[in-house]
Motif scaffolding. Sequence first.
Motif, PDB file in Angstrom:
ATOM      1  N   LEU A   1       0.814  -1.227   0.128  1.00  9.48           N
ATOM      2  CA  LEU A   1      -0.033  -0.151   0.046  1.00  9.48           C
ATOM      3  C   LEU A   1       0.742   1.187  -0.070  1.00  9.48           C
ATOM      4  O   LEU A   1       0.539   2.166  -0.475  1.00  9.48           O
ATOM      5  CB  LEU A   1      -0.921   0.069   1.125  1.00  9.48           C
ATOM      6  N   LEU A   2       1.995   1.260   0.860  1.00  7.60           N
ATOM      7  CA  LEU A   2       2.852   2.455   0.792  1.00  7.60           C
ATOM      8  C   LEU A   2       3.237   2.732  -0.731  1.00  7.60           C
ATOM      9  O   LEU A   2       3.188   3.935  -1.411  1.00  7.60           O
ATOM     10  CB  LEU A   2       4.036   2.103   1.556  1.00  7.60           C
ATOM     11  N   ARG A   3       3.701   1.759  -1.526  1.00  2.00           N
ATOM     12  CA  ARG A   3       4.300   1.787  -2.788  1.00  2.00           C
ATOM     13  C   ARG A   3       3.169   2.110  -3.732  1.00  2.00           C
ATOM     14  O   ARG A   3       3.232   2.960  -4.632  1.00  2.00           O
ATOM     15  CB  ARG A   3       4.856   0.493  -3.363  1.00  2.00           C
ATOM     16  N   LYS A   4       1.765   1.595  -3.385  1.00  4.07           N
ATOM     17  CA  LYS A   4       0.838   2.039  -4.517  1.00  4.07           C
ATOM     18  C   LYS A   4       0.366   3.525  -4.273  1.00  4.07           C
ATOM     19  O   LYS A   4      -0.186   4.073  -4.959  1.00  4.07           O
ATOM     20  CB  LYS A   4      -0.474   1.147  -4.152  1.00  4.07           C
ATOM     21  N   ASN A   5       0.832   4.097  -3.031  1.00  7.14           N
ATOM     22  CA  ASN A   5       0.465   5.479  -2.872  1.00  7.14           C
ATOM     23  C   ASN A   5       1.463   6.281  -3.050  1.00  7.14           C
ATOM     24  O   ASN A   5       1.780   7.444  -2.577  1.00  7.14           O
ATOM     25  CB  ASN A   5       0.097   5.411  -1.186  1.00  7.14           C
TER      26      ASN A   5
END
Length: 153
Positions: free
Chosen positions: A88-92
């Motif tokens: 989720l960090l990377r997708k964000n």
Amino acid sequence: MLKQPSVKPHQIENKYELLRDYEIEVAGLNIIVPKFFRYDGASIPSVAWQLTFSPFHPDVMLPSLVHDWLFYIHQTDRETTDDIFYELLRKNKVSYLKATAMWAAVRAGGGLFWDNDKEDTEMLKKLCKKVRNRANYEGYQFPSEIKQLCCPN
């Protein structure tokens, strides 16, 4: 950037409260965080803020929300929960270096917080009672012991 949760600062606690259910599919899981859930953003020590983010930075609010919820309900194992946080960090749009550093920090220190203590159980029980009549109730994945405390047969 992923759809961000609708939150408001809580009046008493240094936390944010979810204003409506937040639903996301990640790593093959459908995760629904219930309205009224409170969380403290990312658990980042202040000495690391210069290298990563402050706890309530918009780039980490969503990944932290989902990670905290999964830590409470144990919908999956801890390693998968931490991997979802990283994803989720990377997708964000969090950089590889920052996301990796944050993932490593939760892997190193998260074990201390994985098991729910008495305070966690009470919070889950109160939240369960608040949301037990909502359409998404089963989707919240409350642990069976919390459901028993919330709605004994």
